[in-house]
Design a protein around this motif. Structure first.
Motif, PDB file in Angstrom:
ATOM      1  N   HIS A  31       0.817  -1.220   0.000  1.00 19.81           N
ATOM      2  CA  HIS A  31       0.000   0.000   0.000  1.00 19.81           C
ATOM      3  C   HIS A  31       0.850   1.271   0.000  1.00 19.81           C
ATOM      4  O   HIS A  31       0.361   2.345  -0.339  1.00 19.81           O
ATOM      5  CB  HIS A  31      -0.956   0.007   1.199  1.00 19.81           C
ATOM      6  N   ILE A  32       2.128   1.143   0.360  1.00 22.49           N
ATOM      7  CA  ILE A  32       3.013   2.301   0.352  1.00 22.49           C
ATOM      8  C   ILE A  32       3.533   2.589  -1.060  1.00 22.49           C
ATOM      9  O   ILE A  32       3.696   3.751  -1.451  1.00 22.49           O
ATOM     10  CB  ILE A  32       4.202   2.080   1.314  1.00 22.49           C
ATOM     11  N   THR A  33       3.780   1.553  -1.832  1.00 24.52           N
ATOM     12  CA  THR A  33       4.418   1.720  -3.141  1.00 24.52           C
ATOM     13  C   THR A  33       3.444   1.710  -4.323  1.00 24.52           C
ATOM     14  O   THR A  33       3.820   2.112  -5.430  1.00 24.52           O
ATOM     15  CB  THR A  33       5.446   0.598  -3.362  1.00 24.52           C
ATOM     16  N   ALA A  34       2.216   1.274  -4.108  1.00 20.23           N
ATOM     17  CA  ALA A  34       1.284   1.088  -5.225  1.00 20.23           C
ATOM     18  C   ALA A  34       0.980   2.398  -5.956  1.00 20.23           C
ATOM     19  O   ALA A  34       0.893   2.430  -7.185  1.00 20.23           O
ATOM     20  CB  ALA A  34      -0.015   0.446  -4.724  1.00 20.23           C
ATOM     21  N   GLY A  35       0.788   3.471  -5.199  1.00 24.26           N
ATOM     22  CA  GLY A  35       0.450   4.752  -5.812  1.00 24.26           C
ATOM     23  C   GLY A  35       1.542   5.262  -6.730  1.00 24.26           C
ATOM     24  O   GLY A  35       1.269   5.763  -7.827  1.00 24.26           O
ATOM     25  N   MET A  36       2.793   5.118  -6.303  1.00 26.91           N
ATOM     26  CA  MET A  36       3.899   5.603  -7.118  1.00 26.91           C
ATOM     27  C   MET A  36       4.043   4.801  -8.405  1.00 26.91           C
ATOM     28  O   MET A  36       4.418   5.345  -9.449  1.00 26.91           O
ATOM     29  CB  MET A  36       5.208   5.571  -6.327  1.00 26.91           C
ATOM     30  N   ARG A  37       3.720   3.521  -8.360  1.00 32.98           N
ATOM     31  CA  ARG A  37       3.767   2.722  -9.579  1.00 32.98           C
ATOM     32  C   ARG A  37       2.766   3.247 -10.610  1.00 32.98           C
ATOM     33  O   ARG A  37       3.046   3.291 -11.811  1.00 32.98           O
ATOM     34  CB  ARG A  37       3.501   1.252  -9.271  1.00 32.98           C
ATOM     35  N   GLU A  38       1.576   3.640 -10.128  1.00 31.27           N
ATOM     36  CA  GLU A  38       0.575   4.189 -11.047  1.00 31.27           C
ATOM     37  C   GLU A  38       1.023   5.546 -11.608  1.00 31.27           C
ATOM     38  O   GLU A  38       0.812   5.851 -12.786  1.00 31.27           O
ATOM     39  CB  GLU A  38      -0.781   4.328 -10.342  1.00 31.27           C
ATOM     40  N   ILE A  39       1.647   6.365 -10.761  1.00 32.43           N
ATOM     41  CA  ILE A  39       2.188   7.648 -11.227  1.00 32.43           C
ATOM     42  C   ILE A  39       3.219   7.408 -12.330  1.00 32.43           C
ATOM     43  O   ILE A  39       3.212   8.084 -13.375  1.00 32.43           O
ATOM     44  CB  ILE A  39       2.842   8.419 -10.061  1.00 32.43           C
ATOM     45  N   THR A  40       4.098   6.448 -12.114  1.00 30.14           N
ATOM     46  CA  THR A  40       5.148   6.156 -13.087  1.00 30.14           C
ATOM     47  C   THR A  40       4.547   5.724 -14.423  1.00 30.14           C
ATOM     48  O   THR A  40       4.999   6.156 -15.497  1.00 30.14           O
ATOM     49  CB  THR A  40       6.086   5.059 -12.550  1.00 30.14           C
ATOM     50  N   LYS A  41       3.522   4.876 -14.381  1.00 31.80           N
ATOM     51  CA  LYS A  41       2.848   4.442 -15.609  1.00 31.80           C
ATOM     52  C   LYS A  41       2.205   5.629 -16.319  1.00 31.80           C
ATOM     53  O   LYS A  41       2.279   5.760 -17.544  1.00 31.80           O
ATOM     54  CB  LYS A  41       1.784   3.393 -15.285  1.00 31.80           C
ATOM     55  N   GLY A  42       1.545   6.487 -15.541  1.00 32.46           N
ATOM     56  CA  GLY A  42       0.876   7.645 -16.122  1.00 32.46           C
ATOM     57  C   GLY A  42       1.847   8.604 -16.780  1.00 32.46           C
ATOM     58  O   GLY A  42       1.589   9.122 -17.871  1.00 32.46           O
ATOM     59  N   ILE A  43       2.980   8.844 -16.135  1.00 33.64           N
ATOM     60  CA  ILE A  43       3.971   9.766 -16.683  1.00 33.64           C
ATOM     61  C   ILE A  43       4.573   9.215 -17.971  1.00 33.64           C
ATOM     62  O   ILE A  43       4.818   9.960 -18.929  1.00 33.64           O
ATOM     63  CB  ILE A  43       5.064  10.058 -15.640  1.00 33.64           C
ATOM     64  N   ALA A  44       4.795   7.901 -18.015  1.00 35.91           N
ATOM     65  CA  ALA A  44       5.354   7.292 -19.229  1.00 35.91           C
ATOM     66  C   ALA A  44       4.435   7.546 -20.422  1.00 35.91           C
ATOM     67  O   ALA A  44       4.905   7.843 -21.534  1.00 35.91           O
ATOM     68  CB  ALA A  44       5.542   5.794 -19.017  1.00 35.91           C
ATOM     69  N   ILE A  45       3.129   7.464 -20.208  1.00 32.06           N
ATOM     70  CA  ILE A  45       2.174   7.707 -21.303  1.00 32.06           C
ATOM     71  C   ILE A  45       2.052   9.199 -21.564  1.00 32.06           C
ATOM     72  O   ILE A  45       2.012   9.642 -22.719  1.00 32.06           O
ATOM     73  CB  ILE A  45       0.803   7.093 -20.952  1.00 32.06           C
ATOM     74  N   TYR A  46       2.007   9.975 -20.506  1.00 33.50           N
ATOM     75  CA  TYR A  46       1.905  11.432 -20.643  1.00 33.50           C
ATOM     76  C   TYR A  46       3.058  11.991 -21.470  1.00 33.50           C
ATOM     77  O   TYR A  46       2.863  12.860 -22.321  1.00 33.50           O
ATOM     78  CB  TYR A  46       1.886  12.087 -19.266  1.00 33.50           C
ATOM     79  N   ASN A  47       4.253  11.502 -21.203  1.00 38.14           N
ATOM     80  CA  ASN A  47       5.436  12.028 -21.875  1.00 38.14           C
ATOM     81  C   ASN A  47       5.483  11.699 -23.361  1.00 38.14           C
ATOM     82  O   ASN A  47       6.318  12.233 -24.085  1.00 38.14           O
ATOM     83  CB  ASN A  47       6.707  11.533 -21.186  1.00 38.14           C
ATOM     84  N   LYS A  48       4.581  10.846 -23.818  1.00 36.83           N
ATOM     85  CA  LYS A  48       4.435  10.608 -25.253  1.00 36.83           C
ATOM     86  C   LYS A  48       3.461  11.613 -25.870  1.00 36.83           C
ATOM     87  O   LYS A  48       3.360  11.712 -27.086  1.00 36.83           O
ATOM     88  CB  LYS A  48       3.907   9.196 -25.508  1.00 36.83           C
ATOM     89  N   GLY A  49       2.709  12.307 -25.010  1.00 36.16           N
ATOM     90  CA  GLY A  49       1.681  13.208 -25.498  1.00 36.16           C
ATOM     91  C   GLY A  49       0.317  12.560 -25.532  1.00 36.16           C
ATOM     92  O   GLY A  49      -0.623  13.108 -26.118  1.00 36.16           O
ATOM     93  N   CYS A  50       0.180  11.403 -24.888  1.00 33.53           N
ATOM     94  CA  CYS A  50      -1.095  10.669 -24.858  1.00 33.53           C
ATOM     95  C   CYS A  50      -1.809  11.015 -23.547  1.00 33.53           C
ATOM     96  O   CYS A  50      -1.866  10.214 -22.611  1.00 33.53           O
ATOM     97  CB  CYS A  50      -0.842   9.177 -24.976  1.00 33.53           C
TER      98      CYS A  50
END
Length: 310
Positions: A31-50
């Protein structure tokens, strides 16, 4: 403004800690690390412009951070959601998310986070034409930064873009040239952003050849970073600069390359805008756009075999 700077803060507390008397490391609870994993996934897609694709991950992150009461993560996810809303045109919603994130950063004495979110809020206000309000927000961000010796490049860049929007071209150029002089070419996002802003300034002041040079510099950086939306924006901007110089064939070349990327990432509004320009050039010059139309229609209908946003 075509983009924003997003800071991925990986040190919420400590992700790994050593077990006493052993060489192995024990993972932090899920529960401590789950949120950051989702942030990392979101940023990877965001940085493509998606952008729309990244939104789900930022909402998931917010839920996970809120459930475990990790305030830094809650503020980070709100800031990211606000940035997506800004870019897709939901300005009022974006400002609300930024205000909520700022309140949390203030409560936990995270001055860097506070400066970042105020910078993003100012960018949203500039996009929305709220120029006086944006000035006040930038002033507040700069006061916090100066008091706490925080260096945050996007603040100065936003100030330059604000002057550009106010048509105070001399001040805009002084600031943006200063940002460019201090920009690290290896920081592709920062380097592309300031070059794109300078390109727009050159367009506004009718220095079209120089505009092409700046847009091409932005294009090189965005290609290296894989920022598909940025690549499309750069190509379209070069096309517009050539069109203003009455170089129709060159303009068409860049517009055709741009519209394909917009179609692949599903930006229908941009596709419509560029297609109108292509059709006018085609009617004027007799140059064909039928092949480009073929692919654009297919891709917008979801028939692409490979999407940058997958």
């Amino acid at each position: 403004m075509k983009r924003f700077f997003i800071i991925l803060i990986l040190l919420l507390d400590v992700f790994l800690f050593a077990c006493a008397g052993g060489n192995s490391a024990k993972k932090m609870p899920e529960h401590i690390t789950a949120g950051m994993r989702e942030i990392t996934k979101g940023i990877a897609i965001y940085n493509k412009g998606c952008y729309r694709g990244s939104l789900e991950y930022f909402f998931r992150a917010h839920e996970l951070f809120a459930a475990s009461d990790q305030l830094s993560g809650v503020a980070m996810s709100l800031n990211n959601i606000g940035n997506v809303d800004r870019i897709i045109g939901n300005m009022e919603s974006a400002i609300l998310f930024f205000d909520e994130a700022f309140a949390i950063y203030t409560d936990i004495d995270d001055n860097k986070g506070a400066v970042q979110v105020l910078s993003n809020k100012a960018a949203a206000m500039i996009d929305g034409g709220m120029l006086e309000e944006a000035t006040n927000v930038l002033d507040s961000a700069e006061n916090i930064a100066q008091k706490n010796r925080i260096l945050f490049g996007p603040l100065l860049n936003n100030r330059g873009i604000l002057f550009l929007k106010k048509k105070e071209y001399r001040s805009a150029e002084e600031i943006l040239q200063k940002v460019l002089a201090n920009a690290d070419p290896k920081n592709f996002s920062e380097f592309a952003t300031v070059n794109f802003a300078l390109g727009n300034l050159m367009i506004e002041t009718q220095r079209y050849e120089k505009a092409v040079d700046f847009f091409r510099s932005a294009l090189t950086a965005d290609r290296l970073s894989g920022f598909y939306k940025g690549i499309a924006d750069d190509l379209a901007a070069v096309g517009s600069a050539y069109l203003l110089q009455k170089k129709d064939e060159l303009a068409m070349n860049f517009y055709k390359r741009s519209i394909k990327i917009y179609a692949l990432i599903g930006d229908q509004k941009k596709v419509h805008n560029i297609m109108e320009k292509l059709e006018k050039i085609s009617e004027k010059t007799g140059l064909s756009i039928s092949v480009t139309k073929h692919f654009v229609i297919r891709w917008l209908e979801g028939e692409a075999f490979e999407s940058p946003c997958k």
